[in-house]
Design an enzyme around this catalytic site. Structure first.
Site, PDB file in Angstrom:
ATOM      1  N   LEU A 277       0.812  -1.211   0.000  1.00 32.06           N
ATOM      2  CA  LEU A 277       0.000   0.000   0.000  1.00 32.06           C
ATOM      3  C   LEU A 277       0.849   1.266   0.000  1.00 32.06           C
ATOM      4  O   LEU A 277       0.590   2.217  -0.734  1.00 32.06           O
ATOM      5  CB  LEU A 277      -0.930  -0.022   1.222  1.00 32.06           C
ATOM      6  CG  LEU A 277      -2.008   1.057   1.252  1.00 32.06           C
ATOM      7  CD1 LEU A 277      -2.910   0.965   0.033  1.00 32.06           C
ATOM      8  CD2 LEU A 277      -2.820   0.940   2.533  1.00 32.06           C
TER       9      LEU A 277
ATOM     10  N   GLN B 284       2.064   1.865  -3.348  1.00 27.49           N
ATOM     11  CA  GLN B 284       1.052   2.198  -4.344  1.00 27.49           C
ATOM     12  C   GLN B 284       0.579   3.639  -4.223  1.00 27.49           C
ATOM     13  O   GLN B 284       0.177   4.255  -5.193  1.00 27.49           O
ATOM     14  CB  GLN B 284      -0.168   1.290  -4.170  1.00 27.49           C
ATOM     15  CG  GLN B 284       0.016  -0.070  -4.777  1.00 27.49           C
ATOM     16  CD  GLN B 284      -1.275  -0.856  -4.706  1.00 27.49           C
ATOM     17  OE1 GLN B 284      -2.349  -0.300  -4.827  1.00 27.49           O
ATOM     18  NE2 GLN B 284      -1.159  -2.148  -4.499  1.00 27.49           N
ATOM     19  N   CYS B 285       0.572   4.149  -2.989  1.00 26.89           N
ATOM     20  CA  CYS B 285       0.087   5.501  -2.787  1.00 26.89           C
ATOM     21  C   CYS B 285       1.284   6.427  -2.761  1.00 26.89           C
ATOM     22  O   CYS B 285       2.344   6.043  -2.303  1.00 26.89           O
ATOM     23  CB  CYS B 285      -0.632   5.626  -1.454  1.00 26.89           C
ATOM     24  SG  CYS B 285      -1.921   4.438  -1.284  1.00 26.89           S
ATOM     25  N   THR B 286       1.069   7.629  -3.229  1.00 24.31           N
ATOM     26  CA  THR B 286       2.160   8.573  -3.155  1.00 24.31           C
ATOM     27  C   THR B 286       2.306   8.984  -1.715  1.00 24.31           C
ATOM     28  O   THR B 286       1.428   9.630  -1.159  1.00 24.31           O
ATOM     29  CB  THR B 286       1.863   9.823  -3.981  1.00 24.31           C
ATOM     30  OG1 THR B 286       1.324   9.391  -5.194  1.00 24.31           O
ATOM     31  CG2 THR B 286       3.118  10.615  -4.205  1.00 24.31           C
ATOM     32  N   VAL B 287       3.379   8.569  -1.117  1.00 25.99           N
ATOM     33  CA  VAL B 287       3.627   9.018   0.238  1.00 25.99           C
ATOM     34  C   VAL B 287       4.588  10.179   0.110  1.00 25.99           C
ATOM     35  O   VAL B 287       5.767   9.998  -0.165  1.00 25.99           O
ATOM     36  CB  VAL B 287       4.220   7.882   1.093  1.00 25.99           C
ATOM     37  CG1 VAL B 287       4.437   8.352   2.520  1.00 25.99           C
ATOM     38  CG2 VAL B 287       3.297   6.684   1.055  1.00 25.99           C
TER      39      VAL B 287
END
Ligand SMILES: [Zn+2]
Length: 681
Positions: free
Chosen positions: A536, A539-542
């Site tokens: 996750l 997959q997400c722009t952190v």
């Protein structure tokens, strides 16, 4: 003496149309700016069914020639619009009035007023425009020499009481309407002669023998028993031109038309000025009293009279137009207002870019996105609210477009919900028709816009818009985020270059605009399905939250600078030659209207540093190379579907298969992805 009355005049009342102020605001912002020199203006008054004694001004006041409405006559004036309320207050009003009065006298003695009698109806406005609050402080004056008193020899009589009234009216009607402001009527009842003569004809060769038959006629805007203020200047002109008339009885005919264009209510005043006037030592009067009957300025607030949308538009433009006053006088705001922007992605970057575009006065913004507004979005994605997330079914593209309109009602926004097809993301038979539809919509939108922004959350979703932007010769601005880093760049132009090639500057390297690379030019890997096998957080722009705002701001500022450049996207990118820089002072990068125009901006939050690399087009680029463009142009969607099937197809086509895969430092993801997966569940 005591039984003789003194003729008094009905003072002019200024009547200001809101359009007069709107036009003043426009002229001040766009043309006059910091200049406060007087402007010539025109007013008008009517003597048809007059009410009060009005002198009107509207937007046409600023025209180069007087264009009074039908049944109206022109008045000639100036506006002195001051830059500050202090200047407005402290200006020497007596001196200004005297100055205007002397100009009036000069027009009389030079004979100009005989040929253009509208110069007798002189006025001026002292004003201060508080453009921010839409308030206008103003004071009208109708300058008049303070000449000796006029005795009224008997009560005014109506024109229709004259025995030869019909002949007089017939003679008056021989004059065209515009010549009826000031003229002389020669009416010899005994000889049965009645004719209208122009001022210059009657006064420049003044015949004293005929004078007893003269009626000095004027269009009288007064509805009262007293003639309008402008008769004062008429008398002054007459006695200045014909001094022998001092002490003689004079007949003034104030023409007053009724609704049916009859002259029955016109009045005749028999007057005499006993004393001659000392023109060398004249004083002037004419400041208008305010609504309280006191000598003082008035204030008009246009805020309430303006349509809120128009008000917003003017106010938005105000901040931009003020840039042109001192800071960037040559800034072309029209280009920005007319440029149509297409945003791929309505996430964190898309929202921030759209808002920055509005700030710069861009009006045409279209967003493409497939996502719904989720609970995690509003805090970072500035166009959404918690309520949008609660609603559960609000799509980002359309919601963003709607909220942009709430911010600026005069914007032209649109949102389309669609998936951007990506290389290596196989499309099943079931979705083929829908994908074709989306492709058509994307192509159609792309052609209808001037600029495209790549603001999506993955590298592969930028491929199609990069290719289409190059194929359709659009300006392409790209922004991508890492955890604490960002990349903002303009793609090289594909338009045929015109004009000279960029000039050489010693110590600097230069890449012509059409030679600049695209986002994929530095990368020898075709975009594949990067969403596979990722946790996750991958997959997400952190990202650090500031990164997207910084990148979005740079993206829009870069576009604005580019649009101000005469070559637009073909503007060359100069960059420091590092080898020379070790020994010599790096020469100044050439600056456009808003500074330098880099190819790309790479920045880091960890050390708050930006670098401005420029890179060449890569001949085997999987998005912008000739081979790819040619394949798209000849095969169209067929070609695109092959790349969606497998990204390897692109690598083979361009011949980069043999290149070693390189890892990109920049992470491509936006936090959108989180919501997409959530919503798709
Ligand atoms: Zn490229």
């Amino acid at each position: 003496m005591s039984d003789k009355k003194i003729l008094q005049f009905a003072p002019f009342e200024s009547f200001v149309s809101p359009t007069f102020w709107h036009k003043l605001a426009e002229l001040k912002l766009d043309y006059d700016r910091l200049s406060d020199t007087a402007r010539s203006i025109f007013g008008h008054y009517t003597n048809r069914k007059a009410s009060g004694c009005l002198l009107e001004v509207d937007y046409s006041a600023y025209n180069s020639e007087a264009q009074p409405p039908k049944f109206s006559h022109a008045a000639v004036g100036h506006i002195y619009n001051k830059n500050t309320i202090e200047e407005f207050k402290t200006l020497d009003k007596t001196a200004l009035l005297a100055d205007e009065g002397r100009q009036l006298l000069a027009d009389m003695s030079s004979g100009r007023a005989l040929n253009d009698a509208s110069l007798l109806t002189r006025f001026f406005v002292l004003s201060f425009a508080d453009l921010k609050c839409h308030s206008y402080y103003y004071w009208f004056a109708f300058p008049c020499p303070l000449t000796p008193i006029l005795q009224l020899l008997n009560d005014p009589i109506k024109l229709k009481a004259l025995p030869n009234c019909d002949a007089c009216v017939d003679a008056i009607r021989t004059l065209p309407a515009e010549a009826q402001n000031f003229f002389v009527l020669y009416a010899d009842e005994g000889a049965n002669v009645c004719e209208a003569r122009s001022l210059s004809a009657a006064l420049s060769q003044f015949d004293e023998q005929q004078a007893e038959h003269y009626y000095y006629c004027f269009a009288d805007p007064s509805e009262y028993e007293n003639p309008a203020w402008l008769m004062r200047n008429y008398v002054a002109l007459l006695l200045q031109q014909c001094p022998t008339l001092v002490g003689k009885p004079l007949k003034f005919l104030g023409l007053r038309y009724d609704q049916q264009l009859q002259l029955d209510n016109s009045l005749i005043w028999h007057v005499s000025q006993a004393e001659a006037c000392n023109y060398a030592q004249l004083q002037f009067v004419g400041w208008e009293a305010n609504r309280n009957g006191k000598m003082g300025p008035r204030m008009a607030n246009m805020r309430d009279s303006m349509d809120p949308a128009k008000l917003a538009e003017n106010s938005i433009n105000l901040n931009l137009k003020l840039m042109k006053w001192r800071l960037v006088p040559d800034l072309n705001l029209n280009i920005l207002a007319e440029t149509k922007c297409l945003l791929f992605g309505a996430g964190t970057l898309g929202c921030a870019v759209a808002r920055n575009l509005l700030s710069w006065g861009f009006k045409h913004i279209t967003l493409l996105d497939s996502g719904k507004v989720g609970y995690s979005n509003p805090v970072r994605q500035s166009l959404y609210t918690h309520a949008d997330a609660v609603a559960g079914n609000r799509m980002k593209a359309s919601t963003a477009a709607a909220h942009l309109l709430e911010i600026n009602p005069s914007a032209v926004t649109k949102g389309y919900v669609l998936e951007i097809p990506m290389p290596g993301h196989t499309i099943g038979e079931a979705l083929r028709a829908q994908t074709t539809q989306h492709l058509q919509l994307i192509e159609q939108q792309l052609q209808a816009h001037d600029v495209i922004f790549l603001l999506t959350d993955s590298r592969e979703s930028r491929w199609l818009p990069t290719l289409l932007g190059a194929a359709h010769e659009k300006i392409v601005i790209n922004a991508a985020l890492g955890f604490d880093s960002y990349l903002v760049m303009r793609h090289g132009g594909t338009r045929e270059p015109v004009g000279d090639s960029p000039k050489d500057i010693a110590g600097l390297k230069c890449i012509a605009g059409q030679q600049l690379g695209c986002y994929f030019c530095n990368d020898v890997t075709a975009p594949g399905n990067s969403l596979k096998d990722r946790t996750l957080d991958q997959q997400c722009t952190v990202t650090r939250p500031g990164v997207s705002n910084i990148a979005a701001s740079y993206a829009v500022e870069l576009l604005v600078a580019l649009l101000q450049h005469p070559q637009r996207e073909l503007a060359p990118a100069y960059y420091a030659n590092s080898r020379a820089g070790q020994h010599l002072e790096t020469p100044q990068l050439p600056e456009g209207l808003l500074g330098i125009l880099p190819h790309s901006i790479r920045g880091m939050l960890c050390n708050y540093e930006n670098i401005l690399p420029a890179t060449q087009k890569f001949a085997q680029c999987i998005a912008c190379s000739q081979r790819v463009l040619a394949a798209y142009r000849s095969e169209g969607h067929e070609f695109l579907f092959k790349t969606f099937e497998t990204a390897k197809y692109l690598e083979d086509l361009t011949g980069i298969s043999e290149f070693k895969r390189l890892n990109s430092e920049i992470i491509e993801f936006d936090d959108d992805q989180f919501d997409m997966s959530e919503n798709e569940d």
